[in-house]
Design an enzyme around this catalytic site. Structure first.
Site, PDB file in Angstrom:
ATOM      1  N   GLU A  69     -12.112 -45.638  50.698  1.00 32.13           N
ATOM      2  CA  GLU A  69     -11.202 -46.270  51.651  1.00 32.13           C
ATOM      3  C   GLU A  69      -9.979 -46.706  50.859  1.00 32.13           C
ATOM      4  OE1 GLU A  69     -11.237 -46.633  54.841  1.00 32.13           O
ATOM      5  OE2 GLU A  69     -13.104 -45.519  54.950  1.00 32.13           O
ATOM      6  N   LEU A  70      -8.906 -45.956  50.987  1.00 27.81           N
ATOM      7  CA  LEU A  70      -7.785 -46.201  50.071  1.00 27.81           C
ATOM      8  C   LEU A  70      -6.624 -46.879  50.796  1.00 27.81           C
ATOM      9  CD1 LEU A  70      -8.220 -42.850  48.150  1.00 27.81           C
ATOM     10  CD2 LEU A  70      -9.293 -45.060  47.724  1.00 27.81           C
TER      11      LEU A  70
ATOM     12  N   CYS B 234      -4.921 -53.078  54.186  1.00 26.73           N
ATOM     13  CA  CYS B 234      -4.664 -51.636  54.247  1.00 26.73           C
ATOM     14  C   CYS B 234      -4.188 -51.224  55.637  1.00 26.73           C
ATOM     15  CB  CYS B 234      -5.919 -50.876  53.866  1.00 26.73           C
ATOM     16  SG  CYS B 234      -7.325 -51.339  54.893  1.00 26.73           S
TER      17      CYS B 234
ATOM     18  N   SER C  51      -7.236 -48.746  45.736  1.00 30.14           N
ATOM     19  CA  SER C  51      -5.994 -47.977  45.682  1.00 30.14           C
ATOM     20  C   SER C  51      -6.258 -46.478  45.548  1.00 30.14           C
ATOM     21  CB  SER C  51      -5.173 -48.443  44.478  1.00 30.14           C
ATOM     22  OG  SER C  51      -5.890 -48.161  43.297  1.00 30.14           O
TER      23      SER C  51
ATOM     24  N   GLU D 178       3.063 -48.348  49.517  1.00 29.66           N
ATOM     25  CA  GLU D 178       2.418 -49.485  50.164  1.00 29.66           C
ATOM     26  C   GLU D 178       3.055 -50.762  49.589  1.00 29.66           C
ATOM     27  OE1 GLU D 178      -1.736 -49.643  49.197  1.00 29.66           O
ATOM     28  OE2 GLU D 178      -2.279 -50.091  51.267  1.00 29.66           O
TER      29      GLU D 178
ATOM     30  N   LYS E 253     -19.479 -53.953  42.356  1.00 33.41           N
ATOM     31  CA  LYS E 253     -18.491 -54.534  41.442  1.00 33.41           C
ATOM     32  C   LYS E 253     -17.331 -55.122  42.254  1.00 33.41           C
ATOM     33  CE  LYS E 253     -14.883 -53.116  39.303  1.00 33.41           C
ATOM     34  NZ  LYS E 253     -14.131 -54.388  39.347  1.00 33.41           N
TER      35      LYS E 253
ATOM     36  N   TRP F 164      -9.543 -56.850  46.139  1.00 30.61           N
ATOM     37  CA  TRP F 164      -9.451 -58.308  46.184  1.00 30.61           C
ATOM     38  C   TRP F 164      -9.014 -58.853  47.539  1.00 30.61           C
ATOM     39  CZ3 TRP F 164      -4.570 -58.806  47.760  1.00 30.61           C
ATOM     40  CH2 TRP F 164      -3.648 -57.837  47.357  1.00 30.61           C
TER      41      TRP F 164
END
Ligand code: NAD
Length: 486
Positions: free
Chosen positions: A252-253, A286, A231, A387, A177, A153
């Site tokens: 891509e976390l 991130c 995440s 995080e 999605k 988001w």
């Protein structure tokens, strides 16, 4: 917003529909808890239809000359700019991002389209000498087929084109999605993509829960690559799903970027950059500065200047031009920031400024947290390990280069690091020693499209952007060609 809000349909293989289940979900405005929009929610049957139709349509799209695919992306970039202000307002309404940053995100979204349009027309293969006469060995790049894309988001507009543009440029169809909290931006891009000439069948945007719609995208036969930003928890689950089907997953976390400042750095520049890199998108990126490490000899002065800069930030209505910091995106996200700060303080950290929810005039509704600075933080405190994704900075002193490296690398994550120093030798030593996929030297973020945004450790697998990111959207085929008869 008014009560007569209309429901945005979802895009299924290029057609707008209410979805097989007919369900809708409300999108909240995080600044005032009002209604930002309402969207149709997809079902697993919609995912199956989208992938089936995409598989059929992709053959023609993949055979379309790259220059024509590029032209569609270039048109999309123009349309994004034409509607830039409207798109920026959508981002503000569902993310709570300050309007000036939202305009920057619009520019970034257009930039992905232009960049990957360029790569579409310059993608080549290889020709090798064969071991026999009158023969050659060719290695070609071919589209994967259908790409499944799952996004978070925090940058709902730019992350849509970050996945869509390379997928389409390489000749794939895409089923995307958006995050539950922010489907409006992706649907707005989808509308423009159809106007730009993306053919029927090639693009689907299917809002819905990750555990249902996201998981269905991963497991549906026909999807040949999953590219996900989000995440670690969701990434792990997606990787399990991809393993079942033996398909690649690009993940891509999260990140826990260290921001390291040596005494020889330009202090004014370092403080301004540390604050900006912490506060971008209300602390929710991130690549944000999650841990600030400062050489002991300048720690006191750095903290003083950082505090002054934090206290001068304009916090409030994200749609106002002057605003620099808006709300957290949701109530659970706000509660998480509060939990982490409270735990640090309970364990003995010193609260220099902030440290609580914002209340009073202008903050009666919405998810507000004060810009916060902590010092004397214990090394095992969650604020240095998890995080935070909020306007919270822990500042920690280090004695020397070796200690800075040890502290910076003391994490499961490895996405971004920041380094401020004017010592050339130290730059070279530190950039080699830092365990992260990208290092910013004497500058803040965010990353640029020509780079390779790829996390080490639990920050990810695969990667986005640049020629290396683009490679993931195609597969290689070796052709053993012979024209010499027997
Ligand atoms: P999230 O993981 O909760 O959700 C991301 C997306 O994954 C959503 O669309 C969600 O619906 C979907 N999802 C969740 N569980 C799933 C499952 N089991 N199967 C399939 N899909 C699933 O993350 P978030 O809270 O939306 O976003 C914040 C996270 O994203 C942070 O950790 C942040 O660091 C990360 N992020 C990383 C980058 C990067 O480039 N590395 C960029 C932006 C955000």
């Amino acid at each position: 917003m008014s009560e007569q809000i209309t429901t945005s349909p979802l895009l299924l293989a290029g057609r707008w529909t209410e979805g097989a289940g007919g369900a809708t979900v409300d999108v909240e405005n995080p600044a005032d808890e009002g209604l930002a929009g309402r969207v149709a929610v997809a079902t697993e049957a919609d995912v199956e239809s989208a992938v089936r139709e995409a598989t059929r349509a992709q053959r023609a799209w993949g055979a379309t000359p790259a220059v024509e695919r590029a032209a569609v992306l270039l048109r999309l970039a123009e349309l994004i700019e034409r509607d830039g202000e409207r798109l920026a307002r959508i981002v503000v309404s569902e993310v709570g991002k300050p309007i000036r940053e939202a305009r920057g995100e619009v520019g970034g979204a257009a930039n992905f389209c232009r960049y990957f349009a360029g790569l579409a027309t310059s993608q080549g293969g290889e020709i090798m000498p064969a071991a026999r006469r009158d023969a050659e060995v060719l290695v070609r790049r071919e589209p994967i087929g259908v790409v499944g894309a799952i996004i978070p988001w925090n940058f709902p507009l730019a992350l849509t084109t970050r996945k869509l543009a390379p997928a389409l440029a390489a000749g794939n169809a895409i089923v995307l999605k958006p995050a539950e909290l922010t489907p409006l931006s992706a649907l707005a891009i989808a509308e423009l993509a159809i106007e730009a000439g993306v053919p029927e069948g090639i693009l689907s945007v299917l809002p819905g829960p990750g555990s249902v719609i996201g998981a269905a995208i991963v497991r549906t036969p026909g999807v040949g690559l999953v590219t996900m930003t989000g995440s670690v928890r969701a990434g792990r689950s997606i990787l399990h799903g991809a393993a079942e089907r033996i398909i690649p997953a690009s993940l891509e976390l999260g990140g826990k970027a260290p921001f390291i400042v040596f005494a020889d750095a330009d202090l004014e520049q370092a403080v301004a950059s540390a604050v900006a890199t912490r506060m971008m998108n209300n602390g929710q990126a991130c690549v944000c500065n999650e841990r600030t490490y400062v050489e002991a000899s300048i720690h006191g002065e750095f903290v003083e200047r950082y505090t002054a800069a934090l206290e001068a930030l304009v916090v409030g209505d994200p749609s106002a031009e002057a605003t620099e910091v808006g709300p957290k995106v949701s109530a659970p996200e706000l509660a998480n920031v509060e939990r982490i700060v409270d735990a640090a303080v309970a364990a003995g950290a010193k609260l220099v400024t902030g440290g609580s929810r914002l209340t009073g005039a202008g903050y009666e509704r919405g998810h507000w947290y004060a810009p916060t600075l902590l010092t004397e933080v214990a090394a095992d405190s969650p604020v240095l390990r998890e995080e935070v994704f909020g306007p919270v900075t822990p500042i920690v002193a280090f004695a020397d280069e070796a200690e800075a490296v040890r502290m910076a690398n003391d994490t499961e994550f490895g996405l971004s690091s920041y380094l401020y120093t004017n010592d050339y030798g130290r730059v070279m030593r530190m950039t080699a020693a830092l365990e992260s996929g990208e290092v910013f030297v004497n500058r803040g973020g965010p990353e640029e499209v020509v780079g390779f945004h790829a996390g080490w450790g639990e920050s990810g697998l695969g990667g986005d952007d640049g020629t290396h990111g683009f490679e993931l959207y195609s597969r290689r085929k070796t052709v053993y060609a012979s024209w010499g008869g027997a």
